[in-house]
Design a protein around this motif. Sequence first.
Motif, PDB file in Angstrom:
ATOM      1  N   THR A 195       0.837  -1.207   0.000  1.00  0.00           N
ATOM      2  CA  THR A 195       0.000   0.000   0.000  1.00  0.00           C
ATOM      3  C   THR A 195       0.868   1.250   0.000  1.00  0.00           C
ATOM      4  O   THR A 195       0.689   2.163  -0.815  1.00  0.00           O
ATOM      5  N   TRP A 196       1.832   1.298   0.919  1.00  0.00           N
ATOM      6  CA  TRP A 196       2.713   2.465   1.010  1.00  0.00           C
ATOM      7  C   TRP A 196       3.571   2.596  -0.244  1.00  0.00           C
ATOM      8  O   TRP A 196       3.834   3.713  -0.709  1.00  0.00           O
ATOM      9  N   ASP A 205       7.764  10.815   2.483  1.00  0.00           N
ATOM     10  CA  ASP A 205       6.877  10.428   3.589  1.00  0.00           C
ATOM     11  C   ASP A 205       6.395   8.995   3.411  1.00  0.00           C
ATOM     12  O   ASP A 205       6.511   8.158   4.324  1.00  0.00           O
ATOM     13  N   PHE A 206       5.882   8.676   2.229  1.00  0.00           N
ATOM     14  CA  PHE A 206       5.339   7.333   2.004  1.00  0.00           C
ATOM     15  C   PHE A 206       6.444   6.290   1.847  1.00  0.00           C
ATOM     16  O   PHE A 206       6.247   5.117   2.189  1.00  0.00           O
ATOM     17  N   VAL A 219      19.497   8.718   4.319  1.00  0.00           N
ATOM     18  CA  VAL A 219      19.277   8.339   5.722  1.00  0.00           C
ATOM     19  C   VAL A 219      18.218   7.239   5.817  1.00  0.00           C
ATOM     20  O   VAL A 219      18.389   6.252   6.545  1.00  0.00           O
ATOM     21  N   THR A 220      17.136   7.393   5.066  1.00  0.00           N
ATOM     22  CA  THR A 220      16.067   6.385   5.081  1.00  0.00           C
ATOM     23  C   THR A 220      16.577   5.041   4.586  1.00  0.00           C
ATOM     24  O   THR A 220      16.282   3.990   5.176  1.00  0.00           O
ATOM     25  N   LEU A 221      17.372   5.073   3.523  1.00  0.00           N
ATOM     26  CA  LEU A 221      17.918   3.827   2.967  1.00  0.00           C
ATOM     27  C   LEU A 221      18.940   3.201   3.905  1.00  0.00           C
ATOM     28  O   LEU A 221      19.039   1.975   3.994  1.00  0.00           O
ATOM     29  N   THR A 242       6.959   2.851   3.834  1.00  0.00           N
ATOM     30  CA  THR A 242       7.176   1.583   3.123  1.00  0.00           C
ATOM     31  C   THR A 242       8.239   0.749   3.816  1.00  0.00           C
ATOM     32  O   THR A 242       8.030  -0.426   4.123  1.00  0.00           O
ATOM     33  N   VAL A 243       9.389   1.357   4.072  1.00  0.00           N
ATOM     34  CA  VAL A 243      10.525   0.583   4.597  1.00  0.00           C
ATOM     35  C   VAL A 243      10.368   0.255   6.070  1.00  0.00           C
ATOM     36  O   VAL A 243      10.982  -0.700   6.568  1.00  0.00           O
ATOM     37  N   THR A 244       9.552   1.030   6.793  1.00  0.00           N
ATOM     38  CA  THR A 244       9.373   0.765   8.232  1.00  0.00           C
ATOM     39  C   THR A 244       8.168  -0.127   8.519  1.00  0.00           C
ATOM     40  O   THR A 244       7.952  -0.511   9.668  1.00  0.00           O
TER      41      THR A 244
END
Length: 524
Positions: free
Chosen positions: A400-401, A419-420, A459-461, A424-426
């Motif tokens: 979904t994300w 944001d999305f 940072v997210t990756l 997704t990754v979390t």
Amino acid sequence: MLLRLIRRSYVAVRPLSTEASTTVKSTRSGGGSSITISLEGGTSSATSTRGRDTLGRRLLSLIYAKRSAVIAIRKWKEEGHLVRKYELNRIVRELRRHKRFKHALEVCEWMRVQDDIELLSGDYAVHLDLIAKVRGMNSAEKFFEDLPNKLKVQTTCTALLHTYVQHKDTAKAESLMEKMSECGFLKYPLPYNHMLTLYISQGQLEKVPGLIQELKKNTSPDIVTYNLELAVFASQNNVEAAEKAFLELKKAKLDPDWITFSTLTNIYIKSSLQDKAKSTLREMEKRISRKGRTAYASLISLHTNLQGKDEVFRIWKEMKSLFRKVNDTEYSCIISSLLKLDEFGEAMKLYTEWEAGSVTKDTRIANLILVAYINRSEMENAIYFHNRMAEKGITPSCTTWKLLTRGYLKQKEMDKVLDFFKRTVTSVSKWDPDAKMVQEMFHVVEEQGDIQMAEQLLVTLRHAKYVNTEIYNALLRTYVNAGKMPMIVTERMKKDNVEMDEETRKLIRITSKMTVTEVPNGVA
């Protein structure tokens, strides 16, 4: 597509026969009579008319796995009732049909310790299969090893082979096949069908022709063998080989089933042979019945691929008249089919129908509508629908994300993308990297020269444990486009255990001549 064809064919590939024809048996006791019914597909005599109490009813009512089937059997005996082996076997079949494997195993284990119940090799094969499902492959192996030699026969060996196939253990399956060959246990097609399924599912298609030749030397192929072979030809889009195999099975006087014609139809559709596809589809429909429920969804999908909108509605109407309740898989099939046929309004009606009656709240069905909005570039409606999902108790999944991330990526709204993407990754314990999506995100960020966004993506990756040389190169290209010099890139790459390549060094040299930037927040 190949895996879907295999799964359909594999329905008929079973280590143990759990099928029972419909029988109605009338018995009299005293002044009354009762009817015991064995339904198609192995339904137990435990079910009967007039709602009378039976052992089967009691065992089937044990919905929760923690409840004990053994206690229920003991109580039944204490009340003065007889417990017969044939009745327990039927109950086990019914429990397996409903995927109530723990309770079925408990019944088998109880039977095994009864002095007045004589078990055959087929009973031990069922027992082994249930152990594999409940306790795993190692426990099933231990059970087989502990059997006396007189019970290590064709049926139990085939059940163990089936376990290896389900666990995709090619080495053990091949080793067991060799031993079965030495013992003369390969005189029927079922073990070969198991191995064919394994090879096809593992993509080892080069092993299929040789195995089929070996099968033909030792025994005769059955319809399942030919269906699996046709599935291979479908994956290769080999019309000539498929038609040759079909003629061969007809010559062998085997009756093609709905799966046979479904696979042929699929081959013809992919090869743009519309007339042949329509012909085989008609033959397929002649061979389906109420007990072959999965055939109806296949029919809908194939008519969809032939753009047969009226036929799709006809089959759906027939399905709803035949079955009291339509399941999630069938709703998913019809909704996705209507969306492919550009019938969004009708798809939305059926989604609303599913939503109103669904107990499962399966996110995958909601995602079908969500992706339709996104493909139509209606992101406002997509977000509205996403909020509706939450209101109806449908929990967003990683998919979904990811869909929402891609939707905003198409519109290059990177704040919303980030944001999305974070969601997704979390949303999962371990994210399965989508390299293409990451590349597309950085491509947009590079174009925009947005170094803050590029750093936040990094940072997210990093938190998702997916950082490599190409990602750092994309970061550096973003700095180049922004005319800025990044700070401590070399140190960060070393900390992330990422190697430099020639492009990395070139980009660092270029940016070293540009304006210095501050170390962005969160990069250390």
